[in-house]
Design a protein around this motif. Structure first.
Motif, PDB file in Angstrom:
ATOM      1  N   THR A   1     -28.703  24.748 -39.702  1.00  0.00           N
ATOM      2  CA  THR A   1     -28.810  25.217 -38.392  1.00  0.00           C
ATOM      3  C   THR A   1     -30.460  25.703 -37.962  1.00  0.00           C
ATOM      4  O   THR A   1     -30.385  25.870 -36.682  1.00  0.00           O
ATOM      5  CB  THR A   1     -28.136  26.533 -38.217  1.00  0.00           C
TER       6      THR A   1
ATOM      7  N   ASP B   1     -27.502  14.501 -30.161  1.00  0.00           N
ATOM      8  CA  ASP B   1     -26.530  15.246 -31.112  1.00  0.00           C
ATOM      9  C   ASP B   1     -25.176  15.729 -29.822  1.00  0.00           C
ATOM     10  O   ASP B   1     -24.161  15.451 -30.241  1.00  0.00           O
ATOM     11  CB  ASP B   1     -26.800  16.544 -31.621  1.00  0.00           C
TER      12      ASP B   1
ATOM     13  N   ALA C   1     -21.461  14.506 -29.672  1.00  0.00           N
ATOM     14  CA  ALA C   1     -20.503  15.484 -30.185  1.00  0.00           C
ATOM     15  C   ALA C   1     -19.385  15.600 -29.112  1.00  0.00           C
ATOM     16  O   ALA C   1     -18.453  15.943 -29.505  1.00  0.00           O
ATOM     17  CB  ALA C   1     -21.225  16.796 -30.390  1.00  0.00           C
TER      18      ALA C   1
ATOM     19  N   ASP D   1     -20.428  24.428 -32.767  1.00  0.00           N
ATOM     20  CA  ASP D   1     -19.817  23.957 -33.918  1.00  0.00           C
ATOM     21  C   ASP D   1     -19.727  22.509 -33.902  1.00  0.00           C
ATOM     22  O   ASP D   1     -19.848  21.861 -34.871  1.00  0.00           O
ATOM     23  CB  ASP D   1     -18.412  24.535 -33.860  1.00  0.00           C
ATOM     24  N   GLU D   2     -19.292  21.805 -32.572  1.00  0.00           N
ATOM     25  CA  GLU D   2     -19.196  20.365 -32.426  1.00  0.00           C
ATOM     26  C   GLU D   2     -20.578  19.829 -32.624  1.00  0.00           C
ATOM     27  O   GLU D   2     -20.787  18.841 -33.222  1.00  0.00           O
ATOM     28  CB  GLU D   2     -18.383  20.051 -31.192  1.00  0.00           C
TER      29      GLU D   2
ATOM     30  N   ARG E   1     -23.175  20.682 -34.325  1.00  0.00           N
ATOM     31  CA  ARG E   1     -23.658  21.008 -35.599  1.00  0.00           C
ATOM     32  C   ARG E   1     -23.253  20.060 -36.434  1.00  0.00           C
ATOM     33  O   ARG E   1     -23.555  19.651 -37.493  1.00  0.00           O
ATOM     34  CB  ARG E   1     -23.486  22.320 -36.092  1.00  0.00           C
ATOM     35  N   LYS E   2     -21.780  19.653 -36.168  1.00  0.00           N
ATOM     36  CA  LYS E   2     -21.249  18.467 -36.877  1.00  0.00           C
ATOM     37  C   LYS E   2     -21.963  17.116 -37.057  1.00  0.00           C
ATOM     38  O   LYS E   2     -21.859  16.412 -37.874  1.00  0.00           O
ATOM     39  CB  LYS E   2     -19.842  18.115 -36.454  1.00  0.00           C
TER      40      LYS E   2
ATOM     41  N   GLN F   1     -25.818  17.860 -38.627  1.00  0.00           N
ATOM     42  CA  GLN F   1     -26.100  17.982 -39.740  1.00  0.00           C
ATOM     43  C   GLN F   1     -25.883  16.532 -40.607  1.00  0.00           C
ATOM     44  O   GLN F   1     -26.453  16.156 -41.772  1.00  0.00           O
ATOM     45  CB  GLN F   1     -24.800  18.623 -40.686  1.00  0.00           C
TER      46      GLN F   1
END
Ligand code: PMP
Ligand code: GLN
Length: 383
Positions: free
Chosen positions: A60, A99, A103, A253-254, A256-257, A260
């Motif tokens: 993160t 991202d 996402a 949260d989405e 970062r999915k 990553q």
């Protein structure tokens, strides 16, 4: 091979910088500063490189950096964000934009963007299976600068609209959104399942005493927005590709999915260095509006007697100019001629537009030493 992006070529920034190099032209095309980042920041980078911070940073982002970002966001925009749950460090704003789009956008989802739109938005939407919906911005007319036609926006919202991408200060037009723009946007997407991606990489380049209106300052929009910022712009270090995204926990949260698996994390020693610099020199960015306003004014003065017409930019480090008094070539042909025959490289606007613009407008980048601007202007005045 079957292309996933058949209509996409090489980005115009690479095309024009290569052309400038090949023809030894003064490069006012791709946006990158002539000047270096602060010495104290460079010292921190070399410190952490030599301190062997060379392995993966947390996915993160380095905690100390996210904490400094949270402090800055609160100072600037008066909103508290949680460093662990709402801030993600990325490898450039380009990655953050990508991202956020991957996402949130699925097959057939519509994404509204305003033309001229930064060139990475449309392909990122297509790669997600989404449908880009391009709405032309209101081009400058008597007394009015570039702006968004919100009535037109309202008409283009459908049940499939999933995301709207805004960009202020705006590249390439140099315009800025007002609080009223944000209020109108908020009202138009209220009670709908529509998110906002707010590209604010030029947050510190706003002129004439205006204030940057971040979605983070807007209580209603903040709850449904990804706000994207870039250290590349703020610290004159575009090559570091260091940036961040601020979004509410569920959106983060989405986000970062995807993050990553796109890059996992960003360069570690640079993150540590920026964290120290933000802690030790929190006011560094306060100089940017005046610094760039002077650059804007210098460039405007230098080309005032040319046959280009323009309204001084309200923000960013770009100046759009109308060249219709000089040529009736289309913008790509005009910038090619200008670069190859006259030795000054610029950016055409058509690569940022779904429909070829009828206006004859190109973009110059003025984040350059005065001597570079003077040399370019000497050519431009002769056209
Ligand atoms: N958005 C806009 C509007 C930009 O002008 C840029 C410029 N580079 C970016 C995003 C990408 O920023 P970065 O270099 O941090 O990826
Ligand atoms: N954002 C920069 C510009 O507008 C260029 C970024 C890039 O080259 N990808 O000129």
């Amino acid at each position: 091979m079957r292309s996933k992006l058949p209509q996409v070529g090489t980005t115009i920034f690479t095309v024009m910088t290569r052309m400038a190099q090949a023809h030894n032209a003064i490069n006012l095309s791709q946006g990158f500063p002539d000047f270096d980042c602060p010495a104290a920041l460079r010292e921190r980078v070399s410190f952490y490189l030599n301190d062997r911070r060379n392995q993966y940073a947390p996915m993160t982002g380095v905690p100390a950096l996210r904490e400094q970002i949270a402090v800055k966001v609160e100072d600037l925009y008066g909103c508290r964000v949680d460093a662990d749950q709402e801030i993600t460090v990325t490898s450039g704003a380009t990655e953050a934009l990508f991202d956020a789009i991957q996402a949130t956008v699925g097959t057939g989802d519509e994404v509204i963007m305003f033309d001229p739109a930064y060139d990475s938005y449309d392909p990122a939407v297509r790669l997600a299976g989404g449908v880009p919906v391009h709405i032309p911005m209101r081009a400058p007319a008597a007394g009015q600068g570039w702006g968004i036609d919100w009535d037109c926006f309202a008409e283009r919202i459908t049940a499939r609209t999933r995301l709207v991408i805004i960009n202020s200060p705006h590249n390439p037009s140099g315009s800025i959104l007002t609080r009223q723009d944000l209020d109108t946007l908020a009202a138009l997407i209220r009670d709908r399942d529509i998110l906002v991606l707010s590209d604010e990489v030029y947050e510190h380049m706003v002129f004439d005493g205006s204030r940057h209106e971040s979605v983070l300052r807007h209580a209603e929009l903040k709850e449904k927005s990804f706000a994207v910022f870039s250290f590349g712009k703020t610290y004159h270090a575009t090559g570091w590709k260091a940036a961040y995204c601020v979004a509410p926990p569920a959106l983060t949260d989405e986000f970062r999915k995807v993050h990553q698996f796109v890059t996992f994390t960003s360069t570690s020693f640079i993150q540590h260095a920026i964290a120290d610099f933000m802690r030790d020199c929190p006011e560094d960015h306060l100089e940017l509006p005046d610094f760039y306003q002077q650059k804007r004014d210098t460039f405007a003065r230098l080309i005032a007697d040319s046959r280009f017409s323009f309204t001084p930019s309200a923000g960013t480090y770009f100046q759009c100019v109308d060249y219709s008094a000089i040529s009736d070539q289309d913008d790509m042909n005009f910038v090619t001629w200008l670069c190859k025959e006259k030795g000054v490289a610029a950016i055409p606007l058509s690569p940022f537009c779904a429909d070829t613009p009828r206006s004859r407008v190109i973009r110059f980048c003025f984040c350059k030493d005065d001597s570079t601007l003077e040399a370019a202007a000497a050519v431009l005045r002769e056209l």
